[in-house]
Scaffold this motif. Structure first.
Motif, PDB file in Angstrom:
ATOM      1  N   LEU A  18       0.830  -1.207   0.000  1.00  0.00           N
ATOM      2  CA  LEU A  18       0.000   0.000   0.000  1.00  0.00           C
ATOM      3  C   LEU A  18       0.864   1.257   0.000  1.00  0.00           C
ATOM      4  N   LEU A  21       1.901   1.747  -3.541  1.00  0.00           N
ATOM      5  CA  LEU A  21       0.803   2.107  -4.436  1.00  0.00           C
ATOM      6  C   LEU A  21       0.281   3.514  -4.176  1.00  0.00           C
ATOM      7  N   GLN A  22       0.379   3.952  -2.933  1.00  0.00           N
ATOM      8  CA  GLN A  22      -0.076   5.304  -2.629  1.00  0.00           C
ATOM      9  C   GLN A  22       0.858   6.349  -3.228  1.00  0.00           C
ATOM     10  N   ARG A  23       2.063   5.934  -3.497  1.00  0.00           N
ATOM     11  CA  ARG A  23       3.026   6.849  -4.106  1.00  0.00           C
ATOM     12  C   ARG A  23       2.973   6.751  -5.622  1.00  0.00           C
ATOM     13  N   ASP A  24       2.847   5.529  -6.132  1.00  0.00           N
ATOM     14  CA  ASP A  24       2.818   5.325  -7.581  1.00  0.00           C
ATOM     15  C   ASP A  24       2.156   3.990  -7.905  1.00  0.00           C
ATOM     16  N   ASN A  25       0.941   4.056  -8.333  1.00  0.00           N
ATOM     17  CA  ASN A  25       0.222   2.805  -8.578  1.00  0.00           C
ATOM     18  C   ASN A  25       0.505   2.240  -9.966  1.00  0.00           C
ATOM     19  N   MET A  26       1.442   2.842 -10.687  1.00  0.00           N
ATOM     20  CA  MET A  26       1.856   2.277 -11.967  1.00  0.00           C
ATOM     21  C   MET A  26       3.134   1.442 -11.793  1.00  0.00           C
ATOM     22  N   ILE A  56      -8.340  -0.633  -0.956  1.00  0.00           N
ATOM     23  CA  ILE A  56      -8.001   0.276  -2.045  1.00  0.00           C
ATOM     24  C   ILE A  56      -9.305   0.732  -2.668  1.00  0.00           C
ATOM     25  N   ALA A  58      -9.794   3.382  -4.874  1.00  0.00           N
ATOM     26  CA  ALA A  58      -9.776   3.834  -6.262  1.00  0.00           C
ATOM     27  C   ALA A  58      -8.342   3.943  -6.747  1.00  0.00           C
ATOM     28  N   ASP A  59      -8.177   4.047  -8.038  1.00  0.00           N
ATOM     29  CA  ASP A  59      -6.870   4.261  -8.651  1.00  0.00           C
ATOM     30  C   ASP A  59      -7.015   5.419  -9.628  1.00  0.00           C
ATOM     31  N   VAL A  60      -6.314   6.493  -9.338  1.00  0.00           N
ATOM     32  CA  VAL A  60      -6.561   7.723 -10.085  1.00  0.00           C
ATOM     33  C   VAL A  60      -5.277   8.449 -10.481  1.00  0.00           C
ATOM     34  N   SER A  61      -5.408   9.256 -11.523  1.00  0.00           N
ATOM     35  CA  SER A  61      -4.359  10.205 -11.856  1.00  0.00           C
ATOM     36  C   SER A  61      -4.618  11.499 -11.100  1.00  0.00           C
ATOM     37  N   VAL A  62      -3.556  12.098 -10.606  1.00  0.00           N
ATOM     38  CA  VAL A  62      -3.672  13.381  -9.923  1.00  0.00           C
ATOM     39  C   VAL A  62      -3.306  14.481 -10.904  1.00  0.00           C
TER      40      VAL A  62
END
Lengths: 160, 160
Positions: A18, A21-26, A56, A58-62
């Motif tokens: 986690l 993924l919180q830093r970079d989910n790619m 988790i 959601a997975d989003v672009s900021v």
DNA sequence: TGCTCCGATGAAACAAACTTGCAAATAAAC
DNA sequence: GTTTATTTGCAAGTTTGTTTCATCGGAGCA
């Protein structure tokens, strides 16, 4: 239905995953696996499980607001007159439905709601206040704080 | 190196892509392409460009705080005594460095900073205030708002 | 009008990442 | 010590991401 009822038990592997993924989910599962000493499939299965459990969300672009011409961030403290359950629910759904309101929290203290508003100009904000606050006779008063600097922005949660 | 100096020009394609990525950045490029009437490689190149330009600032998983035992969200309005550039910068970096502070904004109005804090318990919050506010002689006062309901949480920016 | 230049596009080939099936390892319960 | 349930790693199969390259279309200009 909601798996969040049962106290989800996350082990050290999950937490490390986690954190990444919180830093970079790619980040490739292979890379994550190397970092936490697990194979890629194991990582994949844990991520899948945490998604299903709602850990988790959601997975989003900021996106940088200024790039979209939405250059003004504003905090609003809203105080309401009547705090009946019905009135509160109505306010919640009204705020949640506004696209300009990026975040909305129902809080204790000297205010009832705190909003994070993103608008392209002060004129837009003024229009928003007319629509949302002056047009709502349950709003007692509101206080505006314009952000001069978005010092730290994110949704990261400490992994403990 | 910041490309944000030049007024980035985003066309309708870019905006539609951003709208999708802000909702779910795991959407396959093909799917995005179908949605916006573009080939997958075209979508891929636009995304890559927007990342390089800083339009897309990050790609992250959004985690449910309660799943990590961080169940309390708190807003804090901080008012400082001296607002010299030096003091403000010091406060900014101090707040930005704290893991419990999820968001920090420097604002105009009756407060100088607004913080979004995530902690596992009120005891932790109390410890944080001791460390960050009482331990800082430039903090005049601070007001606490505990979130009872996270009505709407996200970093989504209206695409206009 | 006709020309060149430049940037963006799509199809296809290619590379990388994700996902699944399955046997083996681990751990807990009995 | 055996059994059971869970989790793991490997390898194969599938999907997705990336690069190549020929082409398209518009801007600028003679």
């Amino acid at each position: 239905m909601s798996k969040r009822d049962q106290p989800t038990h996350l082990d050290e592997f999950d937490r490390k995953i986690l954190a990444i993924l919180q830093r970079d989910n790619m980040t490739p599962q292979r890379t994550i696996g190397d970092a936490v000493n697990l194979s890629a499939p194991a990582v994949q299965r844990r991520i899948k499980r945490m998604r299903e459990e709602g850990v988790i969300r959601a997975d989003v672009s900021v996106v940088e607001p200024e790039a979209l011409g939405q250059s003004i961030t504003i905090f609003v403290e809203v105080e309401v007159i009547s705090e009946t359950a019905e009135q509160i629910e109505r306010a919640k759904s009204e705020f949640a439905a506004a696209a300009e309101i990026q975040q909305c929290y129902y809080v204790t203290g000297e205010a009832d709601f705190i909003l994070v508003v993103i608008v392209p100009s002060m004129a837009h904000y003024e229009a928003l206040t007319r629509r949302l606050f002056f047009g709502n006779n349950n709003v007692k008063r509101f206080r505006t704080f314009v952000a001069m600097d978005r010092v730290k922005v994110g949704l990261g949660v400490p992994v403990g």
